[in-house]
Write a protein that holds these residues in place. Structure first.
Motif, PDB file in Angstrom:
ATOM      1  N   UNK A   5       0.852  -1.182   0.000  1.00 14.87           N
ATOM      2  CA  UNK A   5       0.000   0.000   0.000  1.00 14.87           C
ATOM      3  C   UNK A   5       0.895   1.242   0.000  1.00 14.87           C
ATOM      4  N   UNK A   6       0.665   2.147  -0.946  1.00 17.03           N
ATOM      5  CA  UNK A   6       1.407   3.415  -0.974  1.00 17.03           C
ATOM      6  C   UNK A   6       0.462   4.508  -0.483  1.00 17.03           C
ATOM      7  N   UNK A   7       0.897   5.287   0.516  1.00 16.27           N
ATOM      8  CA  UNK A   7       0.030   6.255   1.179  1.00 16.27           C
ATOM      9  C   UNK A   7       0.868   7.321   1.865  1.00 16.27           C
ATOM     10  N   UNK A   8       0.280   8.497   2.120  1.00 11.00           N
ATOM     11  CA  UNK A   8       1.011   9.485   2.947  1.00 11.00           C
ATOM     12  C   UNK A   8       0.665   9.267   4.426  1.00 11.00           C
ATOM     13  N   UNK A   9      -0.230   8.302   4.692  1.00  9.51           N
ATOM     14  CA  UNK A   9      -0.593   7.988   6.088  1.00  9.51           C
ATOM     15  C   UNK A   9      -0.367   6.500   6.372  1.00  9.51           C
ATOM     16  N   UNK A  10       0.869   6.013   6.324  1.00 15.39           N
ATOM     17  CA  UNK A  10       1.117   4.572   6.542  1.00 15.39           C
ATOM     18  C   UNK A  10       0.600   4.073   7.887  1.00 15.39           C
ATOM     19  N   UNK A  11       0.597   4.929   8.890  1.00 10.75           N
ATOM     20  CA  UNK A  11       0.128   4.499  10.213  1.00 10.75           C
ATOM     21  C   UNK A  11      -1.350   4.139  10.194  1.00 10.75           C
ATOM     22  N   UNK A  12      -2.044   4.593   9.168  1.00 11.37           N
ATOM     23  CA  UNK A  12      -3.481   4.287   9.027  1.00 11.37           C
ATOM     24  C   UNK A  12      -3.689   2.764   8.989  1.00 11.37           C
ATOM     25  N   UNK A  13      -2.676   2.050   8.456  1.00 10.52           N
ATOM     26  CA  UNK A  13      -2.832   0.605   8.238  1.00 10.52           C
ATOM     27  C   UNK A  13      -2.292  -0.233   9.399  1.00 10.52           C
ATOM     28  N   UNK A  14      -1.881   0.444  10.484  1.00  8.71           N
ATOM     29  CA  UNK A  14      -1.438  -0.306  11.677  1.00  8.71           C
ATOM     30  C   UNK A  14      -2.573  -1.185  12.201  1.00  8.71           C
ATOM     31  N   UNK A  15      -3.805  -0.758  11.967  1.00 11.46           N
ATOM     32  CA  UNK A  15      -4.966  -1.504  12.480  1.00 11.46           C
ATOM     33  C   UNK A  15      -5.017  -2.914  11.873  1.00 11.46           C
ATOM     34  N   UNK A  16      -4.336  -3.119  10.771  1.00  7.57           N
ATOM     35  CA  UNK A  16      -4.334  -4.456  10.148  1.00  7.57           C
ATOM     36  C   UNK A  16      -3.524  -5.458  10.951  1.00  7.57           C
ATOM     37  N   UNK A  17      -2.909  -4.988  12.049  1.00  7.12           N
ATOM     38  CA  UNK A  17      -2.170  -5.928  12.909  1.00  7.12           C
ATOM     39  C   UNK A  17      -3.088  -6.638  13.886  1.00  7.12           C
ATOM     40  N   UNK A  18      -4.395  -6.277  13.883  1.00 10.06           N
ATOM     41  CA  UNK A  18      -5.294  -6.935  14.843  1.00 10.06           C
ATOM     42  C   UNK A  18      -6.286  -7.815  14.095  1.00 10.06           C
ATOM     43  N   UNK A  19      -7.061  -8.580  14.869  1.00  9.88           N
ATOM     44  CA  UNK A  19      -8.152  -9.417  14.343  1.00  9.88           C
ATOM     45  C   UNK A  19      -7.673 -10.450  13.313  1.00  9.88           C
ATOM     46  N   UNK A  20      -8.597 -10.886  12.485  1.00 11.01           N
ATOM     47  CA  UNK A  20      -8.335 -11.979  11.543  1.00 11.01           C
ATOM     48  C   UNK A  20      -7.145 -11.667  10.649  1.00 11.01           C
ATOM     49  N   UNK A  21      -7.112 -10.428  10.152  1.00 11.73           N
ATOM     50  CA  UNK A  21      -6.041 -10.104   9.196  1.00 11.73           C
ATOM     51  C   UNK A  21      -4.699 -10.045   9.925  1.00 11.73           C
ATOM     52  N   UNK A  22      -4.757  -9.664  11.213  1.00 10.21           N
ATOM     53  CA  UNK A  22      -3.517  -9.642  11.995  1.00 10.21           C
ATOM     54  C   UNK A  22      -2.959 -11.043  12.132  1.00 10.21           C
ATOM     55  N   UNK A  23      -3.870 -12.010  12.383  1.00  8.04           N
ATOM     56  CA  UNK A  23      -3.412 -13.409  12.529  1.00  8.04           C
ATOM     57  C   UNK A  23      -2.915 -13.933  11.182  1.00  8.04           C
ATOM     58  N   UNK A  24      -3.586 -13.496  10.112  1.00  9.10           N
ATOM     59  CA  UNK A  24      -3.165 -13.944   8.769  1.00  9.10           C
ATOM     60  C   UNK A  24      -1.763 -13.424   8.456  1.00  9.10           C
ATOM     61  N   UNK A  25      -1.479 -12.222   8.953  1.00 13.67           N
ATOM     62  CA  UNK A  25      -0.120 -11.679   8.735  1.00 13.67           C
ATOM     63  C   UNK A  25       0.903 -12.484   9.544  1.00 13.67           C
TER      64      UNK A  25
END
Ligand SMILES: N#Cc1c(-c2ccc3cc[nH]c3c2)n[nH]c1N
Length: 240
Positions: A5-25
């Protein structure tokens, strides 16, 4: 699956470290990397936007940082991708509407790149140049206007990521969902059987699974006919 993901707000995607997608990572099913577009600028102010040619309100995202960011992610002409070539997806109100069908199709791909625009959008040449070396899609998550692409990308990553085998514990739960079979889902109930004077439909307590399945299908059709008649398959359209 690899997702960049290319963005000027990379911290926006920190939330992907939780829940189902967090476990998938954590289990390696999903590899998501957020890249800060400003890392690909070279001026003191890390400038990513400028005034639009032809005038008009707002600012447009400059092509140079985007070009360098995508250079760092996409295979060069000489580096043939190991698997299937990446798809570069730019959220845009002018894009093709994102659907469950598109989510299922993209969940089959090995490498997705998302480019999050901001301001009034990204210089058109970024899309045109990216299209010389990857499949490029402009995709909209609905007919309303957001301030940028990050929310749309988050929605698409969730819709796509949950379809990757192993991400959702019980794959059965992916089957009977709204839009999965073209119809909206039936209403769901759980204990207690009575709550604030509201009873669970008796059919669901009958143990007659054929009748329950028929009731649920009828509920799906009724809900879809009422809320989203545009989704009804031709054989279920009301007779004119
Ligand atoms: N997808 C999508 C969008 C957007 C969107 C996407 C990117 C940018 C960049 C600046 N403004 C944006 C709005 N608005 N509404 C949608 N359904």
């Amino acid at each position: 699956m690899r997702i960049d993901v290319v963005t000027i707000f990379p911290e926006f995607f920190d939330v992907l470290d939780i829940s189902l997608l967090g476990r998938a990572r954590q289990t390696g099913l999903l590899d998501v990397t957020a890249h800060n577009l400003r890392e690909f600028t070279h001026d003191r102010h890390r400038t990513v936007d400028d005034t639009p040619y032809g005038g008009g309100a707002g600012m447009v995202m400059k092509p140079e940082p985007w070009g360098e960011a995508l250079d760092s992610i996409l295979p060069t002409e000489t580096e043939a991708p190991g698997g299937d070539a990446p798809v570069v997806i730019f959220p845009s109100p002018a894009g093709t509407v994102f659907t469950q069908k598109m989510a299922r199709e993209l969940a089959q791909r090995e490498h997705l790149v998302f480019g999050c625009g901001r301001y009034e959008g990204i210089d058109q040449r970024v899309f045109d140049h990216a299209a010389t070396r990857a499949e490029v899609r402009l995709v909209s998550i609905g007919d309303y206007v957001l301030n940028g692409g990050e929310v749309a990308v988050m929605a698409m990553i969730e819709a796509i990521g949950r379809l990757i085998p192993g991400v959702v514990g019980n794959p059965e739960s992916l089957v009977e969902e709204s839009h999965e079979d073209g119809l909206l889902e039936y209403p769901s109930y759980t204990k207690p059987a009575a709550w604030r004077g509201l009873e669970v439909p008796p059919i669901l307590l009958s143990g007659n699974h054929r009748a329950i399945d028929d009731w649920r299908r009828a509920q799906q059709i009724e809900r879809t006919r009422t809320v989203r008649p545009d989704l009804l398959p031709p054989d279920l359209l009301p007779n004119e």
